[in-house]
Structure formats: structure tokens, C-alpha cells
Write a protein that holds these residues in place. Structure first.
Motif, PDB file in Angstrom:
ATOM      1  N   TYR A  70       0.828  -0.804  -0.207  1.00  0.00           N
ATOM      2  CA  TYR A  70      -0.110   0.173  -0.178  1.00  0.00           C
ATOM      3  C   TYR A  70       0.723   1.508   0.029  1.00  0.00           C
ATOM      4  N   ARG A  71       0.755   1.796  -0.818  1.00  0.00           N
ATOM      5  CA  ARG A  71       0.930   3.402  -0.965  1.00  0.00           C
ATOM      6  C   ARG A  71       0.443   4.748  -0.573  1.00  0.00           C
ATOM      7  N   TYR A  72       0.668   5.405  -0.048  1.00  0.00           N
ATOM      8  CA  TYR A  72      -0.309   7.234   0.273  1.00  0.00           C
ATOM      9  C   TYR A  72       0.562   8.009  -0.155  1.00  0.00           C
ATOM     10  N   THR A  73       0.497   9.048  -1.164  1.00  0.00           N
ATOM     11  CA  THR A  73       1.361  10.478  -0.788  1.00  0.00           C
ATOM     12  C   THR A  73       0.206  11.720  -0.459  1.00  0.00           C
ATOM     13  N   HIS A  74       0.640  12.960  -0.396  1.00  0.00           N
ATOM     14  CA  HIS A  74      -0.454  13.569   0.080  1.00  0.00           C
ATOM     15  C   HIS A  74       0.505  14.803  -0.226  1.00  0.00           C
ATOM     16  N   ARG A  75      -0.177  15.790  -0.277  1.00  0.00           N
ATOM     17  CA  ARG A  75       0.768  16.714  -0.634  1.00  0.00           C
ATOM     18  C   ARG A  75      -0.501  18.682  -0.258  1.00  0.00           C
ATOM     19  N   ASN A  76       0.484  18.995   1.015  1.00  0.00           N
ATOM     20  CA  ASN A  76      -1.514  20.383   0.932  1.00  0.00           C
ATOM     21  C   ASN A  76      -0.956  21.425   1.224  1.00  0.00           C
ATOM     22  N   ARG A  77      -1.101  22.810   0.280  1.00  0.00           N
ATOM     23  CA  ARG A  77      -1.133  23.870   0.447  1.00  0.00           C
ATOM     24  C   ARG A  77      -2.338  24.832   0.997  1.00  0.00           C
ATOM     25  N   THR A  78      -1.895  25.502   2.305  1.00  0.00           N
ATOM     26  CA  THR A  78      -3.442  26.320   2.650  1.00  0.00           C
ATOM     27  C   THR A  78      -2.664  27.603   2.909  1.00  0.00           C
ATOM     28  N   ARG A 201       5.576  12.412  17.066  1.00  0.00           N
ATOM     29  CA  ARG A 201       6.440  13.583  17.132  1.00  0.00           C
ATOM     30  C   ARG A 201       8.295  13.343  17.107  1.00  0.00           C
ATOM     31  N   ARG A 202       8.127  14.420  16.045  1.00  0.00           N
ATOM     32  CA  ARG A 202       9.962  13.590  16.688  1.00  0.00           C
ATOM     33  C   ARG A 202      10.252  16.048  16.043  1.00  0.00           C
ATOM     34  N   GLU A 203      11.049  16.419  16.115  1.00  0.00           N
ATOM     35  CA  GLU A 203      11.645  17.047  16.421  1.00  0.00           C
ATOM     36  C   GLU A 203      12.817  17.391  14.918  1.00  0.00           C
ATOM     37  N   MET A 204      12.357  18.082  14.372  1.00  0.00           N
ATOM     38  CA  MET A 204      13.210  18.801  13.570  1.00  0.00           C
ATOM     39  C   MET A 204      13.107  20.156  13.375  1.00  0.00           C
ATOM     40  N   PRO A 205      14.806  19.945  12.706  1.00  0.00           N
ATOM     41  CA  PRO A 205      15.573  22.373  12.990  1.00  0.00           C
ATOM     42  C   PRO A 205      14.159  22.778  11.697  1.00  0.00           C
ATOM     43  N   ALA A 206      14.089  24.265  12.370  1.00  0.00           N
ATOM     44  CA  ALA A 206      13.145  24.737  11.326  1.00  0.00           C
ATOM     45  C   ALA A 206      13.424  24.952  10.110  1.00  0.00           C
ATOM     46  N   ASP A 207      15.038  25.042   9.766  1.00  0.00           N
ATOM     47  CA  ASP A 207      15.300  25.042   8.537  1.00  0.00           C
ATOM     48  C   ASP A 207      16.106  23.820   7.816  1.00  0.00           C
ATOM     49  N   ALA A 208      15.426  22.771   8.468  1.00  0.00           N
ATOM     50  CA  ALA A 208      15.965  21.574   8.188  1.00  0.00           C
ATOM     51  C   ALA A 208      15.552  21.756   5.925  1.00  0.00           C
ATOM     52  N   PRO A 209      16.355  21.515   5.057  1.00  0.00           N
ATOM     53  CA  PRO A 209      15.654  21.067   4.262  1.00  0.00           C
ATOM     54  C   PRO A 209      13.804  21.127   3.959  1.00  0.00           C
ATOM     55  N   TRP A 210      13.027  21.640   3.118  1.00  0.00           N
ATOM     56  CA  TRP A 210      11.606  21.618   2.564  1.00  0.00           C
ATOM     57  C   TRP A 210      11.864  21.644   1.484  1.00  0.00           C
ATOM     58  N   ASN A 211      11.484  20.530   0.958  1.00  0.00           N
ATOM     59  CA  ASN A 211      11.213  20.519  -0.297  1.00  0.00           C
ATOM     60  C   ASN A 211       9.279  19.921  -1.208  1.00  0.00           C
ATOM     61  N   PHE A 212       8.823  20.729  -0.513  1.00  0.00           N
ATOM     62  CA  PHE A 212       7.406  20.322  -0.561  1.00  0.00           C
ATOM     63  C   PHE A 212       7.174  21.024  -2.370  1.00  0.00           C
ATOM     64  N   SER A 213       7.001  20.095  -2.896  1.00  0.00           N
ATOM     65  CA  SER A 213       6.489  20.988  -4.378  1.00  0.00           C
ATOM     66  C   SER A 213       4.717  19.399  -4.393  1.00  0.00           C
ATOM     67  N   LEU A 214       3.346  19.788  -5.235  1.00  0.00           N
ATOM     68  CA  LEU A 214       2.369  19.647  -5.643  1.00  0.00           C
ATOM     69  C   LEU A 214       2.523  17.844  -6.487  1.00  0.00           C
ATOM     70  N   GLU A 215       4.134  18.299  -7.241  1.00  0.00           N
ATOM     71  CA  GLU A 215       4.158  17.756  -8.478  1.00  0.00           C
ATOM     72  C   GLU A 215       5.060  16.100  -7.553  1.00  0.00           C
ATOM     73  N   ASP A 216       5.042  15.688  -6.683  1.00  0.00           N
ATOM     74  CA  ASP A 216       6.116  14.892  -6.290  1.00  0.00           C
ATOM     75  C   ASP A 216       4.656  14.298  -6.047  1.00  0.00           C
ATOM     76  N   VAL A 217       3.358  14.075  -6.087  1.00  0.00           N
ATOM     77  CA  VAL A 217       2.486  13.418  -5.863  1.00  0.00           C
ATOM     78  C   VAL A 217       2.313  12.320  -7.452  1.00  0.00           C
ATOM     79  N   PRO A 218       1.979  10.907  -7.246  1.00  0.00           N
ATOM     80  CA  PRO A 218       2.056  10.768  -8.944  1.00  0.00           C
ATOM     81  C   PRO A 218       1.067  10.413  -9.128  1.00  0.00           C
ATOM     82  N   ALA A 219       0.564  10.158 -10.527  1.00  0.00           N
ATOM     83  CA  ALA A 219      -0.420  10.498 -11.190  1.00  0.00           C
ATOM     84  C   ALA A 219      -0.591   8.735 -11.219  1.00  0.00           C
ATOM     85  N   GLY A 220      -2.135   8.732 -11.010  1.00  0.00           N
ATOM     86  CA  GLY A 220      -3.608   7.778 -10.455  1.00  0.00           C
ATOM     87  C   GLY A 220      -4.328   7.841 -11.304  1.00  0.00           C
ATOM     88  N   GLU A 221      -5.187   6.842 -11.290  1.00  0.00           N
ATOM     89  CA  GLU A 221      -7.141   6.763 -11.238  1.00  0.00           C
ATOM     90  C   GLU A 221      -7.387   7.515 -11.244  1.00  0.00           C
TER      91      GLU A 221
END
Length: 235
Positions: A70-78, A201-221
Motif C-alpha cells: 500500500y502507498r499513500y502520498t499527499h501534498r497540501n498547501r493552505t 512526534r519527532r523534533e526537526m530543526p525549522a531550517d531543515a531542507p523543505w522540498n514541498f511540491s504538489l508535483e511530487d504526487v504520482p499520477a493515478g486513476e
């Protein structure tokens, strides 16, 4: 004196620029199912005065040995202003089923309204609706949420969990246990086909690399004929 005034002006300008930088908060959860690794849910909240940009990345993969079951990929910008929704753009691939959601203020919704294009077509919602990203403690006071995967409104009920301060059972059309500590979202769980899906919850530094992109969600049906309309209207 002129040099002193010039130095003071430079200092004030630098201070103003520094204050103009948005405040960034990271919320990162390691997610397991039945004690086995499932993936990560990550959020980045950038606040600039009354405006906030919230980005969500979810990447789950359930495996049996080398085989992905099973795979699940979600990207959300509000985008929020004074706590109200300005826009929401999401894409999701739920094990091959593809969703896209677009919500914007106005555009036929009337003054102060939100037009949402999701799996059921266009619907109207109030701008003070809370998206189902759960990071705000005030989520526990809501009776309706905007489902960010499908772009529909969901009726929910929040009940405090006895003996677990800060934890609430969300029931109704969305089900999950949500836990907060001093207003911060710190954990949660839900039933994942007979096994507990647990958020740690795992603490991550605020300046850690952030590579958000809607395009990262693979196509599907596409889950409905409206899905590609929503994707094509996204910026």
C-alpha cells in the motif's frame, strides 16, 4: 553626527528586515502501523503577521518484505489570513486513486465565502472552516472540517479522552484520536485496517531542507471527473 545617524538608519533598516522574516514552525511525525514503520507526516507553518502558509507532506508505504502492499502520498498547501482560509491546494494518490482539491475565497461563493472544487464538484464553505490538517488546537472545538483529500465537508464530534489530558476522540465522518500539549499537536492514532496507526512526534530543526511540491504526487486513476479540473485550475 552624520555618520552616527547613518549607522543608526542602517541598524533600524536591518532590524526591520529581520522582523519581516516569517516565523517558521515544523511539526514532524514518525508514523507506524502495528509497531511497524509506515512513513512520515510533516508540516511546515510559516507565519507572517496575520498570514500563515501551511504545507503538509504525507508519505506512507506499507511493505511485506520487499513488496509494497500500500502507498499513500499527499501534498497540501493552505493559506490563512486572520485564521480564515484564503486558499487550499492539495493532491493525493491513495494507492492508485488520484485526488486533487482547490479552494479559494470568492469566485461565486459570495462575500466571505469559499468555493471548493473537489471529488463531488463545486461546493461552498465558510472561510472559517478548519481544514483536516489538525495542527491547530482549536480543531477540537470544531463540529465540521474540510476534508483536504476529497474536498468535501465532514461532520465530526470531539470528545475528551478520560485519563488522557489533552487527547480527544474525533468521531463522525472522520475518525482519529488527536493529542495536544500546551496547544501543540503532539500525537494521534487511528485504526488502520485492524492495526493501530500511531503518530509519534519527532523534533526537526525549522531550517531543515523543505522540498514541498504538489508535483511530487504520482499520477493515478482520477477519483472523479472533477479531479483533473481541480488540478488544472491550481496555480
Amino acid at each position: 553626527m552624520k555618520r552616527l545617524l547613518a549607522a543608526a538608519a542602517i541598524f533600524l533598516a536591518a532590524t526591520t528586515v529581520a522582523r519581516a522574516e516569517p516565523m517558521v514552525e515544523r511539526i514532524d511525525f514518525e508514523v507506524t502501523r502495528g509497531g511497524d514503520p509506515l512513513g512520515w507526516q510533516r508540516l511546515r507553518i510559516a507565519r507572517d503577521g496575520d498570514r500563515a502558509i501551511v504545507e503538509v507532506m504525507i508519505d506512507f508505504e506499507l511493505k511485506f518484505g520487499p513488496i509494497a502492499l500500500y502507498r499513500y502520498t499527499h501534498r497540501n498547501r493552505t493559506v490563512l489570513e486572520a485564521g480564515k482560509v484564503v486558499s487550499v491546494e492539495t493532491r493525493t494518490n491513495d494507492d492508485g486513486d488520484y485526488y486533487a482539491v482547490l479552494a479559494r475565497q470568492g469566485e461565486g461563493a459570495g462575500e466571505g465565502g469559499l468555493t471548493v472544487l473537489g471529488v463531488d464538484g463545486r461546493i461552498m464553505a465558510p472561510t472559517d472552516i478548519f481544514p483536516s490538517d489538525y495542527w491547530r488546537y482549536a480543531t477540537v472545538r470544531q463540529g465540521r472540517l474540510l476534508d483536504t483529500q476529497k474536498g468535501i465537508l465532514r461532520d465530526v464530534e470531539m470528545t475528551a479522552v478520560a485519563g488522557r489530558e489533552g487527547c480527544y476522540d474525533m468521531t463522525g465522518e472522520l475518525t482519529m484520536q488527536l493529542c495536544y500539549d500546551d496547544g501543540r499537536w503532539v500525537g494521534g492514532s487511528f485504526d488502520g485496517r485492524g492495526k493501530e496507526v500511531l503518530y509519534t512526534r519527532r523534533e526537526m530543526p525549522a531550517d531543515a531542507p523543505w522540498n514541498f511540491s504538489l508535483e511530487d504526487v504520482p499520477a493515478g486513476e482520477p477519483a472523479s471527473r472533477y479531479v483533473m479540473m481541480a488540478q488544472n485550475e491550481q496555480r
